[in-house]
Structure formats: C-alpha cells, structure tokens
Design an enzyme around this catalytic site. Structure first.
Site, PDB file in Angstrom:
ATOM      1  N   PRO A 160       0.822  -1.223   0.000  1.00 33.79           N
ATOM      2  CG  PRO A 160      -0.909  -1.608   1.521  1.00 33.79           C
ATOM      3  CD  PRO A 160       0.414  -2.155   1.068  1.00 33.79           C
ATOM      4  CE1 TYR A 161       6.242   5.280   1.504  1.00 29.58           C
ATOM      5  CE2 TYR A 161       7.452   3.475   0.473  1.00 29.58           C
ATOM      6  CZ  TYR A 161       7.374   4.802   0.867  1.00 29.58           C
ATOM      7  OH  TYR A 161       8.416   5.655   0.607  1.00 29.58           O
ATOM      8  CB  ALA A 162       4.877   0.629  -3.301  1.00 31.15           C
TER       9      ALA A 162
END
Length: 333
Positions: A160-162
């Site tokens: 999700p961060y990416a």
C-alpha cells in the site's frame, strides 16, 4: 553530521520551500541549501518543541541565516503564503514505511502522501512556482527480474505504501501536463537512502546499532535481498540538481550504485565495529521485494549527477554519527 561534502551542482535556488524539513532527507537538504545561501522555508507537521526526533534532525539548522521553520500540517494549513516567491518546492513530506501501510494506518498514507500532495501541487500551480521536485521511491517498481530498473519500466507496487508513492508522483506529473500549469515537475525515485539521521527502523541504522550495542539484529528473510544503497549526501546533490537543471522533467532514478545484499551490509558493519552481530532471522515482511537496483543513466544524462560515496565509506560516517550522539540515534527500532 556527515563528514562527506555533498557533490552538488554549482547552482542553488534563491528561495526554496522544503516540506518534510524535520525528516531525514528533508533536514539534510534544508541544511545544504541554507549553507549555500538559499532562503529556505521548512515546513513539517512535527513540532520540534515536543518531538525529539524532529528537534534532533533540525538541530544543525539552528542559527543558520535564511532558514525559517514552520510547524504546519499540509492537509489543512494555508499553503499559498508559504510558496510566494519560491523558485522551487521540494515536496518531501509524507508517511514512510512498507510494513505499517498494511491495515488501519493506510488512511494516514492516503491523507499525507496523496491528499496533502494534491493541495501542495494545486498551490504551486496557483502561485506559479517554476519547479516542484517530489520525493518518490524505488518501491513503485515492485518485484523485478533482478536487473536494473529503468524509469520506463511498468510499475508494479507491492505494498500500500508503494501504491501511494506512485499515486503521489503521477498526481504531480498529471498537474504539470495542464496547459495553464507553469510548474514543471521532477519525481525522484530514491533507492534506499541511508546515513546520519536515518529513521531507526531502516536496516542500515538497525545493523549499525546492533554492531555498536551488542544487541541482536532482527533480519527479515534470509539476508540475500539486495538493495541499491544511496548515501544521504548523494541523494541531496541529486535533489538539488533536479531543482536547478532547466530541462529536467518527469521521473528520474536516484540510486547510489552500491548494490549489496543485507548479509553484505552486516559484514561491513561487523568490520567497522570489530564485533560479531547476533542475528535473529524472521519471516520476510509483506511488500518487501528481493532486489532493488537503479539504472542511473537518466540521472547522469539529464542532471549530470553520479553518486560519490561508496557503501563502506557511507556506513563509516553513519556509524560515527551514531557513536557521537547515542542518546539521539541509539534508540531501539
């Protein structure tokens, strides 16, 4: 402080805004700019009066003429007044980290990495800031075949961060394509930046701390994961070049050219400190990829940039910083 002088371009902006100025890269960037005579407006939602990490990161900026720090949240503060007369906005603010992005904290990633970025880019467009440099990440590439990632590769974010970092860079670039937008955008995909003031949860910090203290090191996976390590001074010089190079546009990799496995990093730390490191191996973490490696061609061609600090030298400087200020940098991850 690092003992390496940044290999920077001879050009510096006259006036710059640095968001995330109390962070790792942001504080180094603001310090380098202010030392060169740039008027720097530093913005960060962390209040150095109560946040010890922010205070430590900003300490080298104390007393430097031309640096102004503003504690404000980009999600709700008035941004336009901050950007007036700025030559460039360095948008480094955001929520980092792969592991916490899975689960209930995802909303924070969306708010800081996407919604706040939208507000910054809208303000830059309204004010007519000539250049915005946005911090992206090598994590947008996701799993690779092991070869060097080129900017034209299809992104396959694996966390999700990416996903939020890819959305962030593409959001800025989308704004820049509008006919009425006079702000050009450079999105820098940083590859594993390390050095003094690095976040305590990052691997280089953790391995050096384990070597210095004798405490065990948690190793997620078998240690054969490879990273393209980029020393902080090199990251700063690339970032400044992205602001001052007239024809710089779009996405550019910033990779330090120090490809090494995590086991090799452990070996370097062991040799620097002269102490064995007790390693506790754990399962790989969701979203971690096996290899990150930058193709540096575009950075060299467009920015005239190439890394100057090898991994051994950079880790030595990082270790010296940890040794000099253990009360600040020696906390457990």
């Amino acid at each position: 402080m690092s003992q390496h002088l940044p290999h920077v371009t001879t050009a510096f902006p006259r006036r710059a805004v640095v968001t995330g100025a109390a962070g790792f890269i942001g504080s180094h960037l603001a310090h380098t700019l202010a030392q060169a005579g740039t008027v720097v407006i530093g913005v960060d939602r962390r209040n150095p009066a109560v946040d010890h990490t922010a205070a430590a990161n900003l300490a080298p900026l104390h007393g430097l003429p031309g640096y102004v720090h503003i504690t404000a949240d980009l999600l709700n503060c008035a941004i336009d007044p901050l950007l007036i007369d700025a030559d460039v906005v360095f948008h480094l603010a955001g929520v980092p980290g792969v592991r916490p992005s899975w689960g209930p904290q995802f909303g924070e990633y969306v708010a800081s990495n996407i919604l706040a970025t939208q507000r910054v880019m809208e303000a830059a467009t309204r004010i007519g800031v000539p250049r915005l440099v946005v911090a992206s990440s090598s994590s947008v590439y996701g799993p690779t075949s092991g070869g060097a990632s080129v900017e034209t590769d299809q992104p396959r974010p694996a966390s999700p961060y990416a996903v939020t970092k890819l959305a962030e860079e593409q959001l800025c670039l989308a704004h820049a394509t509008q006919a009425h937008c006079s702000t050009s955008v450079v999105a820098l995909r940083y590859f594993t930046v390390y050095g003094p003031r690095q976040r305590p949860d990052m691997f280089t910090h953790r391995v050096l701390r384990a070597a210095l203290t004798g405490q065990p090191l948690r190793l997620y996976g078998d240690g054969h994961q490879r990273r393209d390590f980029t020393y902080i001074d090199d990251a700063v010089s690339a970032t400044i070049a992205a602001a001052t190079t007239p024809n710089a546009r779009d996405v550019i990799n910033v990779g330090g050219g120090s490809s090494a496995s995590l086991l090799e990093v452990i070996g370097i730390a062991r040799s620097l400190v002269g102490r064995e490191i007790e390693v506790h191996q754990e399962n790989p973490r969701s979203g971690d990829v096996l290899t990150t490696r930058a193709n540096p061609g575009r950075a060299h061609e467009v920015l005239g940039w190439q890394p100057q600090v090898d991994l051994h030298s950079g880790m030595r400087s990082h270790m010296q910083a940890l040794t000099a200020e253990p009360a600040v940098y020696g906390r457990a991850a």
